[in-house]
Design a protein around this motif. Structure first.
Motif, short mmCIF file in Angstrom:
data_model
loop_
_atom_site.label_atom_id
_atom_site.label_comp_id
_atom_site.label_asym_id
_atom_site.label_seq_id
_atom_site.Cartn_x
_atom_site.Cartn_y
_atom_site.Cartn_z
N TYR A 261 0.87 -1.19 0.00
CA TYR A 261 0.00 0.00 0.00
C TYR A 261 0.90 1.23 0.00
O TYR A 261 1.89 1.28 0.75
N PRO A 262 0.58 2.23 -0.82
CA PRO A 262 1.40 3.44 -0.85
C PRO A 262 1.50 4.06 0.55
O PRO A 262 0.51 4.15 1.28
N GLY A 263 2.69 4.48 0.88
CA GLY A 263 2.91 5.15 2.15
C GLY A 263 3.32 4.24 3.28
O GLY A 263 3.61 4.71 4.38
N THR A 264 3.38 2.92 3.02
CA THR A 264 3.78 1.99 4.08
C THR A 264 5.22 1.52 3.90
O THR A 264 5.68 0.64 4.63
N GLU A 265 5.92 2.10 2.95
CA GLU A 265 7.28 1.62 2.63
C GLU A 265 8.21 1.74 3.83
O GLU A 265 9.05 0.84 4.07
N ALA A 266 8.11 2.83 4.59
CA ALA A 266 9.01 3.01 5.73
C ALA A 266 8.80 1.92 6.77
O ALA A 266 9.76 1.48 7.43
N GLU A 329 1.55 -6.89 7.36
CA GLU A 329 0.11 -6.60 7.43
C GLU A 329 -0.14 -5.12 7.12
O GLU A 329 -1.09 -4.76 6.44
N GLU A 330 0.74 -4.29 7.64
CA GLU A 330 0.59 -2.84 7.41
C GLU A 330 0.71 -2.51 5.92
O GLU A 330 -0.01 -1.67 5.39
N ALA A 331 1.65 -3.21 5.26
CA ALA A 331 1.91 -2.90 3.86
C ALA A 331 1.06 -3.73 2.90
O ALA A 331 1.02 -3.45 1.70
N GLY A 332 0.44 -4.77 3.43
CA GLY A 332 -0.36 -5.63 2.56
C GLY A 332 0.49 -6.53 1.69
O GLY A 332 0.19 -6.76 0.51
N THR A 693 0.75 8.21 6.23
CA THR A 693 0.54 9.00 5.01
C THR A 693 -0.86 9.62 4.98
O THR A 693 -1.77 9.17 5.69
N HIS A 694 -1.03 10.60 4.12
CA HIS A 694 -2.36 11.21 3.96
C HIS A 694 -3.28 10.31 3.14
O HIS A 694 -4.48 10.60 3.04
N VAL A 695 -2.70 9.25 2.56
CA VAL A 695 -3.56 8.31 1.82
C VAL A 695 -3.48 6.94 2.49
O VAL A 695 -3.36 5.90 1.83
N TYR A 696 -3.53 6.95 3.81
CA TYR A 696 -3.42 5.70 4.57
C TYR A 696 -4.63 4.81 4.26
O TYR A 696 -5.78 5.23 4.41
N TRP A 697 -4.33 3.61 3.85
CA TRP A 697 -5.40 2.75 3.31
C TRP A 697 -6.45 2.39 4.34
O TRP A 697 -7.63 2.21 4.01
N ARG A 698 -6.04 2.30 5.62
CA ARG A 698 -7.04 1.92 6.62
C ARG A 698 -8.06 3.04 6.87
O ARG A 698 -9.13 2.79 7.42
N ASP A 699 -7.67 4.26 6.51
CA ASP A 699 -8.59 5.39 6.71
C ASP A 699 -9.56 5.56 5.54
O ASP A 699 -10.35 6.50 5.51
N MET A 700 -9.45 4.71 4.58
CA MET A 700 -10.26 4.89 3.37
C MET A 700 -11.44 3.95 3.32
O MET A 700 -11.41 2.87 3.90
N ASP A 701 -12.40 4.38 2.58
CA ASP A 701 -13.59 3.55 2.40
C ASP A 701 -13.35 2.63 1.20
O ASP A 701 -13.92 2.81 0.13
N GLY A 704 -16.23 0.95 -0.18
CA GLY A 704 -16.99 1.82 -1.06
C GLY A 704 -16.17 2.14 -2.30
O GLY A 704 -15.51 1.27 -2.86
N ASN A 705 -16.15 3.42 -2.68
CA ASN A 705 -15.48 3.74 -3.94
C ASN A 705 -14.20 4.55 -3.76
O ASN A 705 -13.71 5.14 -4.71
N GLU A 706 -13.69 4.60 -2.54
CA GLU A 706 -12.43 5.34 -2.35
C GLU A 706 -11.24 4.46 -2.70
O GLU A 706 -11.18 3.28 -2.34
N ARG A 707 -10.29 5.04 -3.35
CA ARG A 707 -9.04 4.36 -3.69
C ARG A 707 -7.89 5.37 -3.62
O ARG A 707 -8.11 6.57 -3.56
N ILE A 708 -6.68 4.82 -3.68
CA ILE A 708 -5.49 5.68 -3.72
C ILE A 708 -5.06 5.83 -5.17
O ILE A 708 -4.87 4.84 -5.87
N LEU A 709 -4.90 7.07 -5.60
CA LEU A 709 -4.43 7.33 -6.98
C LEU A 709 -2.93 7.61 -6.97
O LEU A 709 -2.45 8.50 -6.26
N LEU A 710 -2.21 6.82 -7.77
CA LEU A 710 -0.78 7.09 -8.01
C LEU A 710 -0.67 7.84 -9.34
O LEU A 710 -0.82 7.23 -10.40
N PRO A 711 -0.40 9.12 -9.29
CA PRO A 711 -0.43 9.89 -10.55
C PRO A 711 0.95 10.21 -11.11
O PRO A 711 1.06 11.03 -12.02
#
Lengths: 927, 279
Positions: A261-266, A329-332, A693-701, A704-711
């Motif tokens: 998951y983005p942001g879990t690399e550290a 588990e944190e990083a999936g 991170t501001h796109v922490y996956w556990r905070d997302m729905d 539902g239809n929330e996802r993390i966008l890597l742009p």
């Protein structure tokens, strides 16, 4: 016969190089006979001249050879320069495509001046004299009125190491702005807090284990020189591991691909650190010698014994909770895989090489800790500066001295270095529109140099709002080789040369060695060899395309024609003070006086250093550079803190009984605990740690239809806004899908080709879905290399690569962009333009991204928390809708996360921390 | 081994590895530090007799395309490169990179035929005769290199009407490209004269394979040299019959040895021979 083995008598492993065995030797580059490929099967000979220069399409500045027809004087093609130490004759697709850029029928050939309202697309051709006089007159007035801070130079593509530093110092302007905080501020801060040096230089070719966290190496700049050495290391048996949520080109070639998951690399990296500590797979001697453990224990743990073994206990306690199971588990990801990576690093020891630059470091709030935790692994394994390890970048980058350097200025421009971001690595360029709107300042003269913030930066509509307001930006001068979305909003569009049409010097950390490259205008060089005389480079280039070096000389001259401002003295020819210095004089001095070994190499051939550089295009200064930190230094005295000083400057550090070079950090050691972070308000982030991170996956729905966008992933064949003028490259890369895992696609009811709306916090864009297992579930991605647009049918941007759009302001702060048509064939001098078969220009997603400045590094955290829906009735591919008042609100939210200066000593910023055009210590003081 | 490995051969990798082991055994045996007396007696240098291009640079250029640096250029160094090329070929076949494999094969054949066999065989032949402690090692290396020659066949015997040798040249190059003394002291004269041989001949130390002043005035010198070159010619004739893969080299060398012997037979001390037969 004796057959027993000795280590030095093993069978060497060969690394087959490219097929350059029959490449013309340099001594014959000036006159080489070859067959005309177009005439095949007839064997028609013609003579060519090969003139070296350097690619300008990405930062790594690979060597190129322009092959010039001696009969017609035209450039026939570009090849690799086998004499270039960094690229060694090999290039990616972008290098040879330079020929498209030189002969692009759409290019800007003459200086242009706006005639209608800014952004109206009404232009007239002017002379260079008119443009120079007008701009110089305006700048002179600003300088006379002490409005120096209203002059700003905003660079997109660097490649003139130190030149603008010198120019701005001569003007007395603290106006250097860059693209760094949409690029690499995050990684830079992570590295700098360890050692002062702000980027890594990995010895990939000699590594046994290579770890990459990057959407960068395999596709971005440094792609070619690094990739060829990664391949060499891999061919010699190195393991390659790539951590990237997306299956990048490099990931597909790796032994292990980890898709977190983005942001879990550290978290993953700290789990590896924990395992290394647990297994005692660390280089204790190195850590004991080079980590600031005594300072750490003394100042943070005063109640504990100040012994090295106690420090190791502190490390173990600190990271005890980072078990591989927890991190997995944190990083999936799979915990066993993480352990496998840790074992590989442990076994490689000193031959562990790694790299991170953008990707995780530039995508996330707190992303700078990715670089900090990654370097932690090098510190633990002692793979710092070793053969097959990773060095600080500066060891492998050569910086020449510039002629007649002006003194350091004593100004501080808060539009660039605002008090809220005292630790930002480089200027807060992403916030310029908001600062202007807030009235923090204004710009009298704003230069964008090969930079396109309207398209490249987040929230481009806010940029359009300030660029079209002449009260905020008095004069906008775009120095650019090609039309761009930003040049459209300029007052002057001044055509600047591509790689084969300009002078500058450059050096990058491509490998363990130092080299200096010399870019040069090849048609001018060829003409001069034939006896032609040129006063300025635009006389030799197509049309009146010029180069920045001469432009800045002449502009500076005209700003201060009588010398009253003290500027003229820095630009007078040393041989004839009545005229500006020439490029031959300038670079001749540099090569004569500041490049070790070059004069001797030139003398051995009976030529001058300048002639040597014009002949070869590059020179190797030093190779096989390792363990610079252990080099002894000359010093006058050593302070109680162990810092060695010479003539008042800190030059090294005492380590045990040795006084050696050390690193660039305040302690000259590797700082696990950063006193700077502690003192500047971030004690909780003073050590390598994992930030949410501001796109922490556990905070997302996610249900539902929330996802993390890597742009921000790149395509290896394109480079931001500078490759739209290369038909070869767009014929290769012209699709722009949204990568979405089938699991997510099924959950959202999407199939390949379906139009989807991607909703951000300030707007939305419409793009087509592409189902692929190449992206992890929960994450979607779209490259940031596509989505070019133009507002006029036949000019204003490249028709090879841009869509024709309408931009409508639908309210006081709401904007809409709609594509009128995609890419189509067109008539031009190049018959290929009627053969265009691709149609998709892509979707410009950056417009919909509010700005996310990380409160420590200043890096724009690119990843977006998005809501994905099917396109609504009336939606069209490429639609972009934005409300800039919402993006302004987001800016304010992120601004509230900061901890403004001044620091503990009353300064605006730690003086030891690098910054461009560094002012005097006095300027650091808040007055 | 009778054929070279090819991609159609199931044991291509094994064959290449076996060949690499052969090369490496030569490299190890002749590595600096071993066979010291023989190695001090340096192999003949080509620079003195080969003009127009530098053979060492030519080889270095080829090696650079493999990112490999030729170091000293002695037998051990060249054999290491040969071993590395053999392994590279095997690995390339294994990974289905035929273009790399064929390059490795071609470069190895060039290395053997153009840069090793022509001097190493006569040099090893001389070492085996001059240094008893190195005799077995030299003969074994000679055998391996000739075996490799039969495998790669870089110089099979020509019928006399084929080939690209122009008048005044043979497989070694021009016949008259250097003064007689220089020619005689290099392999281009038809055999290798080691320092030890020259010291015995002149009964005094000889440095750097140089003839002492008045060398041809020593009693017995000319007959001894004549006999040495004549005998060498017979040995090369014999080798040409038994080693078909490199036979043309030994034919040429035999002819060169005979030419030198003939010249020595007609030699008169201190006589200007510039008007005589052109070499």
């Amino acid at each position: 016969m004796t057959t027993h083995r000795e280590p030095d008598l093993e069978i060497p492993r060969l690394l087959p190089g490219s097929e350059l065995t029959s490449f013309p030797p340099p001594d014959r580059w000036d006159d080489w006979e070859e067959y005309d490929a177009q005439a095949w099967p007839q064997k028609v000979k013609h003579n060519v001249r090969m003139v070296p220069t350097a690619c300008f399409n990405c930062e790594s500045a690979c060597g190129l050879l322009a092959v010039i027809d001696k009969d017609t004087g035209e450039i026939r093609r570009f090849e690799g320069n086998p004499e270039h130490p960094g690229s060694r004759g090999r290039n990616c697709a972008k290098g040879p495509a330079t020929i498209n850029q030189v002969y692009d029928p759409e290019r800007i050939l003459y200086p242009m001046r706006r005639t209608g309202p800014r952004g109206s697309g009404e232009w007239e051709r002017v002379s260079w004299d008119e443009a120079l006089d007008d701009i110089a007159r305006r700048m002179r007035k600003a300088l006379q009125e002490d409005r120096n801070d209203e002059i700003m130079y905003h660079v997109g593509r660097p490649g003139e190491d130190g030149f603008m530093d010198r120019t701005l110092k001569a003007w007395g302007v603290d106006g250097h702005n860059s693209h760094t905080n949409i690029c690499s501020s995050g990684a830079r801060v992570g590295y700098a807090m360890w050692m002062g040096h702000d980027r890594p230089s990995a010895d990939f070719a000699n590594a046994r284990f290579i770890l990459l966290l990057s959407a960068h190496l395999e596709t971005g700049h440094y792609f070619n020189p690094h990739a060829q050495r990664i391949m060499e290391g891999k061919q010699a048996g190195a393991k390659l591991v790539t951590i990237d949520p997306r299956l990048s080109n490099t990931a597909s070639m790796s032994d292990i691909w980890l898709s977190p998951y983005p942001g879990t690399e550290a978290a993953m990296l700290l789990a590896i650190a924990r395992l290394l500590l647990e297994w005692d797979a660390i280089d204790r001697a190195f850590v004991e010698r080079w980590v600031n453990w005594e300072q750490t224990l003394t100042e943070v743990y005063p109640d504990r014994p100040c012994t090295f073994s106690e420090f190791i206990e502190v490390l173990k306690e600190t990271y005890a909770s980072y078990t591989p199971e927890w991190a997995a588990e944190e990083a999936g990801i799979d915990a066993d895989r993480l352990v496998e990576v840790a074992k590989g690093i442990a076994e490689a020891g000193h031959r562990f090489a790694s790299h991170t630059w953008r990707s995780a470091g530039s995508g996330n709030l707190g992303g700078w800790q990715v670089a900090r935790t990654l370097w932690f692994l090098h510190v633990l394994t002692g793979s710092v500066g070793t053969k097959g390890g990773t060095s600080p970048s500066a060891w492998d980058k050569f910086k020449p001295t510039h002629w007649n350097m002006p003194p350091t200025h004593n100004r501080w421009n808060e539009l660039l270095w605002p008090p809220e971001y005292p630790l930002a690595h480089h200027e807060m360029s992403i916030l310029l529109p908001y600062f202007l709107k807030e009235g923090r300042g204004k710009l009298d003269t704003y230069f964008t140099r090969v930079y396109n913030p309207v398209w490249t930066n987040p929230d481009g509509f806010s940029w359009i709002e300030v660029l079209t307001d002449e009260d905020m930006v008095g004069l906008h001068v775009a120095l650019t080789p090609t039309w761009s979305e930003t040049a459209w909003y300029a007052d002057y569009v001044l055509p600047m040369g591509v790689s084969a049409e300009r002078h500058d010097t450059h050096s990058y950390e491509t490998h363990t060695g130092q080299w200096l490259g010399f870019r040069q205008p090849v048609l001018r060089v060829a003409g001069e060899r034939d006896g032609k005389v040129y006063d300025r480079t635009y006389e030799a280039n197509p049309g009146e395309v010029w180069e920045e070096t001469e432009f800045w000389f002449d502009l500076s001259w005209r700003i201060d024609p009588d010398g009253e401002l003290g500027i003229k003295q820095w630009f007078q020819s040393p041989n004839d003070p009545s005229r500006p210095i020439s490029v031959d004089e300038y670079y001749g001095w540099m090569f004569d006086n500041s490049v070790p070994g070059l004069p001797d190499k030139a003398a051995a051939q009976g030529i001058t250093p300048l002639e040597f550089m014009r002949k070869y295009g590059a020179v190797e200064v030093e190779k096989d550079i390792y363990e610079v930190h252990e080099r002894p230094v000359a010093y006058d005295d050593v302070g109680m803190n162990g810092i060695a000083r010479r003539q008042g400057q800190s030059v090294g550090v005492r380590v045990h009984s040795d006084v050696v070079t050390g690193f660039k950090s305040p302690s000259k050691k590797l700082e696990w605990w950063s006193k700077t972070m502690h003192e500047w308000g971030w004690p909780d982030q003073a050590i390598p740690s994992y930030l949410k991170t501001h796109v922490y996956w556990r905070d997302m729905d996610m249900a539902g239809n929330e996802r993390i966008l890597l742009p921000i992933f790149r395509l290896p064949t394109l480079i931001h806004t500078r490759s739209g003028n290369a038909k070869y490259l767009y014929e290769i890369s012209h699709g722009h899908p949204l990568w979405i895992n089938p699991i997510d696609a099924d959950a959202l009811g999407l199939d390949t080709g379906d139009l989807v709306r991607i909703n951000t916090d300030s707007g939305h864009f419409v793009i087509r879905a592409w189902r692929t297992d190449g992206i992890r579930p929960g994450v979607v991605a779209a490259s940031h290399h596509l989505g070019r647009w133009r507002l006029s049918d036949d000019f204003g941007n490249e028709r090879w690569s841009s869509a024709l759009v309408d931009i409508t302001k639908t309210g006081t702060s709401t904007w809409m962009m709609r594509q009128k048509k995609g890419i189509e064939p067109f008539k031009s001098d190049d018959p290929d333009s009627e053969r265009i078969w691709w149609r998709d220009a892509g979707v410009h997603q950056n417009l919909t991204f509010p700005t996310h400045p990380d409160p420590v590094s200043g890096m724009h955290a690119w990843h977006q928390r998005v809501r994905i829906t099917r396109a609504e009735p009336g939606d069209q591919y490429g639609d972009v809708v934005v409300d800039t008042s919402k993006s302004f609100e987001v800016y304010k939210e992120w601004l509230a996360k900061t901890k403004p200066g001044p620091g503990p000593d009353g300064t605006r910023r730690p003086i030891w921390l690098d910054r461009p055009v560094k002012p005097t210590p006095e300027a650091y003081r808040v007055r | 081994m009778t054929t070279s490995p090819t991609s159609s051969s199931l044991d291509a990798v094994a064959r290449s590895n076996a060949e690499a082991a052969l090369w490496m055994s030569v490299a190890r045996a002749w590595h600096t530090g071993r066979q010291r007396p023989a190695l001090i007696d340096v192999p003949p240098t080509e620079a003195a007799v080969v003009r127009l291009f530098n053979p060492a640079e030519d080889l270095a250029r080829r090696a650079r395309t493999w990112n490999y640096d030729i170091k000293g250029g002695d037998l051990s160094d060249l054999a290491r490169f040969g071993a590395a090329l053999a392994r590279a070929e095997g690995e390339a076949w294994a990974s289905d990179r035929g273009h790399i494999a064929t390059r490795a094969h071609e470069d190895r054949r060039f290395l053997l035929g153009d840069r090793i066999l022509h001097w190493a065989i006569p040099w090893l032949d001389a070492v085996a005769r001059q240094y008893p402690t190195s005799t077995d090692t030299a003969n074994e290396a000679k055998r391996i290199l000739l075996d490799l020659g039969d495998l790669h066949r870089p110089a099979p015997a020509l019928s006399g009407t084929e080939g690209l040798v122009v008048p005044g040249f043979d497989g070694y190059g021009p016949l008259d490209d250097a003064p007689f003394e220089t020619m005689m002291l290099s392999v281009w004269g038809g055999t290798v004269l080691l320092n030890g041989y020259l010291a015995d001949l002149f009964d005094q130390p000889v440095e750097g394979r140089r003839l002492p002043d008045g060398w041809d005035g020593h009693p017995g010198t000319l007959p001894a040299l004549h006999a040495t070159f004549s005998a060498s010619a017979l040995r090369w004739d014999e080798l040409a019959l038994s080693r078909q893969g490199s036979a043309q080299l030994w034919r040429d060398l035999a002819n060169r040895a005979r030419r030198t012997a003939a010249k020595l037979g007609r030699w008169r001390p201190y006589r200007d021979i510039s008007d005589e037969e052109t070499w």
